[in-house]
Write an enzyme that holds these catalytic residues in place. Sequence first.
Site, PDB file in Angstrom:
ATOM      1  N   ASP A 198     128.335   8.415  18.250  1.00 45.96           N
ATOM      2  CA  ASP A 198     129.036   9.700  18.202  1.00 45.96           C
ATOM      3  C   ASP A 198     130.498   9.512  17.843  1.00 45.96           C
ATOM      4  O   ASP A 198     131.221  10.479  17.622  1.00 45.96           O
ATOM      5  CB  ASP A 198     128.942  10.412  19.560  1.00 45.96           C
ATOM      6  CG  ASP A 198     127.616  11.152  19.693  1.00 45.96           C
ATOM      7  OD1 ASP A 198     126.928  11.326  18.675  1.00 45.96           O
ATOM      8  OD2 ASP A 198     127.269  11.557  20.818  1.00 45.96           O
ATOM      9  N   ASP A 237     116.967  13.514  18.680  1.00 44.75           N
ATOM     10  CA  ASP A 237     117.994  13.060  19.614  1.00 44.75           C
ATOM     11  C   ASP A 237     117.387  12.786  20.991  1.00 44.75           C
ATOM     12  O   ASP A 237     116.265  13.220  21.311  1.00 44.75           O
ATOM     13  CB  ASP A 237     119.071  14.158  19.708  1.00 44.75           C
ATOM     14  CG  ASP A 237     120.444  13.603  20.078  1.00 44.75           C
ATOM     15  OD1 ASP A 237     120.520  12.479  20.580  1.00 44.75           O
ATOM     16  OD2 ASP A 237     121.433  14.331  19.878  1.00 44.75           O
TER      17      ASP A 237
HETATM   18  C1  GLA Z   1     124.268  13.849  20.708  1.00 44.37           C
HETATM   19  C2  GLA Z   1     124.298  13.408  19.261  1.00 44.37           C
HETATM   20  C3  GLA Z   1     125.298  14.241  18.505  1.00 44.37           C
HETATM   21  C4  GLA Z   1     124.921  15.703  18.602  1.00 44.37           C
HETATM   22  C5  GLA Z   1     124.809  16.110  20.059  1.00 44.37           C
HETATM   23  C6  GLA Z   1     124.230  17.501  20.184  1.00 44.37           C
HETATM   24  O1  GLA Z   1     125.446  13.523  21.369  1.00 44.37           O
HETATM   25  O2  GLA Z   1     124.588  12.055  19.167  1.00 44.37           O
HETATM   26  O3  GLA Z   1     125.351  13.830  17.165  1.00 44.37           O
HETATM   27  O4  GLA Z   1     123.709  15.891  17.938  1.00 44.37           O
HETATM   28  O5  GLA Z   1     123.998  15.233  20.796  1.00 44.37           O
HETATM   29  O6  GLA Z   1     124.081  17.888  21.478  1.00 44.37           O
END
Ligand code: GLA
Length: 726
Positions: free
Chosen positions: A547, A477
């Site tokens: 997300d 990420d």
């Molecule tokens: C980002 C990712 C999510 C999750 C969060 C965790 O927003 O896109 O899927 O993993 O971080 O902090």
Amino acid sequence: MNIIYDSINSVFMLNTENTSYGIAVVDGKYLGHLYYGEKLESTDIRYLLREDEGPRVPSVNRREKGAFLDCTPLEYPETGMGDYRESALCIRSLSGYRASELCYEGYEICEGKPSLEGLPATWGDPSGCRTLKIFCRDSLLGMKVTLLYSVFADSDAITRSVLVENEGEEPFYIEKVLSASFDMDDRGFEVMGLFGSWARERHIQRMPLGYGRQNISSFRGESSHQEHPFMALVTPETTQDAGEVYAMNFVYSGNFIAQAEKNQFDSVRMSMGIHPEGFTWKLGPGERFTAPEVVMVYSGEGLGKMTRTFHDLYRNHLIRSPYLHQKRPILINNWEATYFDFDEKKLLDIAEEASKLGIEMLVMDDGWFGKRSSDDSSLGDWVVNEEKIKGGLNALVENVKKMGMKFGIWIEPEMISPESELYREHPDWAIQIPGRETTQSRAQYVLDFSREEVTDYIYEKIAAVLRSADISYVKWDMNRQLATMGSCALPADRQGELYHRYMLGVYRMQERLITDFPDLLLENCSGGGARFDAGMLYYSPQIWCSDDTDAIERLAIQEGTAMIYPVSTMGAHVSVCPNHTVGRTTPFETRGHVALLGTFGYELDITKLSDEEKDLVKRQVECYHRYNDLIREGDYYRIASVAENGYYDSWMILSGDRQKALLFYIQVRARANGKSRFVRLKELDPEQNYRAEGKVYSGQVLMRAGLRIPAEFGDFVSRIIEIEAV
Ligand code: GLA
């Protein structure tokens, strides 16, 4: 596929199966752009340069340099000599002058495709790919510039990049180096791009191209949620199936600019490369700089053809992962189920229930390391938090494996929390400008990945975690954009290199990761889909798309993403309702159908589902196994877009042999007193009969008249229909 040099006309012609790209040497010195479009069988096209037409000002000698530079279609324009349109190259000499003038020196045609140092790029073997290198020199600066073009036997794409070398005695500064540029006459073009925000990535927008410059860009340090490194110029009549498209896509994940400029003579310059904002690269004697690759696609048969050209190129010549052609394990990710609030027991409960329903991998998301129980600490402290994961990681993984499941883990290697052991030890490792407050975002700073000691340290910590247990999958990420750009390690005259050196550091580390852990399934991610780009696909076969897991929001996000990237690369999960991002409630089936278009998985607390929903999970798992080979390997056709018609979305996947297809239909809004719809399928064999929902139709009928889809009662209702040759 071939590359021709016609020495009588001094014309280079790059040919793919259906397209041609022509370049001419003008006055033995300049590189003029001749042509890009539908394939030409002749190279006798120099007249396209209009060399005999002067500006309509009697007093002006038409070969005078200023007039020439300002209106000639050029292949790689430079700053400072009199071409006032957007330049591709801007050089500042050591004495401070901003100008360069490249002079053509020669060319080379080679089999295959050279790799680009430290950068992601498409690849091709000598039997299926050929590369043209055009050499140019600015003798005052001692600068050699090589323009690289590659063509492929099995693709209508042409790739470009640029190599700048300092063969002189003193350094110079590259202030701008775009990777591709060409000029053509306007045809009433419209600009298409992908725009959005967090949770709303890559929505398609189409707008008229007027005079002046229209650009799509990011200087956020990543390709970004907001604007995407893709631009297409389309003629007004262009649809999915007809009309002209000129597209550029960047194989790069950092700052970019894509621009269309319409000038006084109705000529359009289209260009793409690293964004010059915040970029300066000092090139010392003997050093070279490689500009990342741009993929250009021309389609004379509408957007659908462009899409499938990108998909095939990326599946055959970009994504290297051994998982590309494999069914990925159906995963369940605990993020939306628990956020930071979990322990090993909660994870095992989820895994146990998931395994009963046929889910194949548990992914432990953010919050397993350091002292992290919210987003305000511990990034950089890549040590398992044994207060949460009692018994340690290995024990957890082994327990998950006992249930017949694989295990995956979330990491965010590029970041450092001000509240972390790592920051206390190495405050200078954060990107920062001394004397200024370092900008925080999501309570985190960015690590200076331009420094090898930093990437080496983080790599070792993460590799140690990966070696400590049987981990099959990593979600990498990156949850903030870059600001206060300064490196404590770079000298003053190299600070402008930080954005790009940062990206090179990310690429270096991902390369190392997939080399040392060849069986690892890597999924990239950036606050959802802020780094869903061709650069990252060189390292990972899939990227978290957004997300936003709401099935209806996903329609636009996945439509925009799939316009360029193979559907097998789109991370897509089923989550709970009301949806956590938009509060919408949609049927469980519809969530499943929309997620089937991507890598497919779940992101919810499966222990809390009703029995009815659990049955639906089982059915969806079956569907995934039944259809994934087709979805992953087939050809994608966009049939209807709710963004255009307001009521329904539809797409189709067709097998290469046209024997099987899968039609997806989502009724987003019910229509009062509505009738059924005839949905016209694409590219079936007209001579062939097909069975759909128990009835047999001819391919021609399904394409010309359409398959009848009944009107349903209610919003967000979906169906998938199998179509099979009989
Ligand atoms: C980002 C990712 C999510 C999750 C969060 C965790 O927003 O896109 O899927 O993993 O971080 O902090």
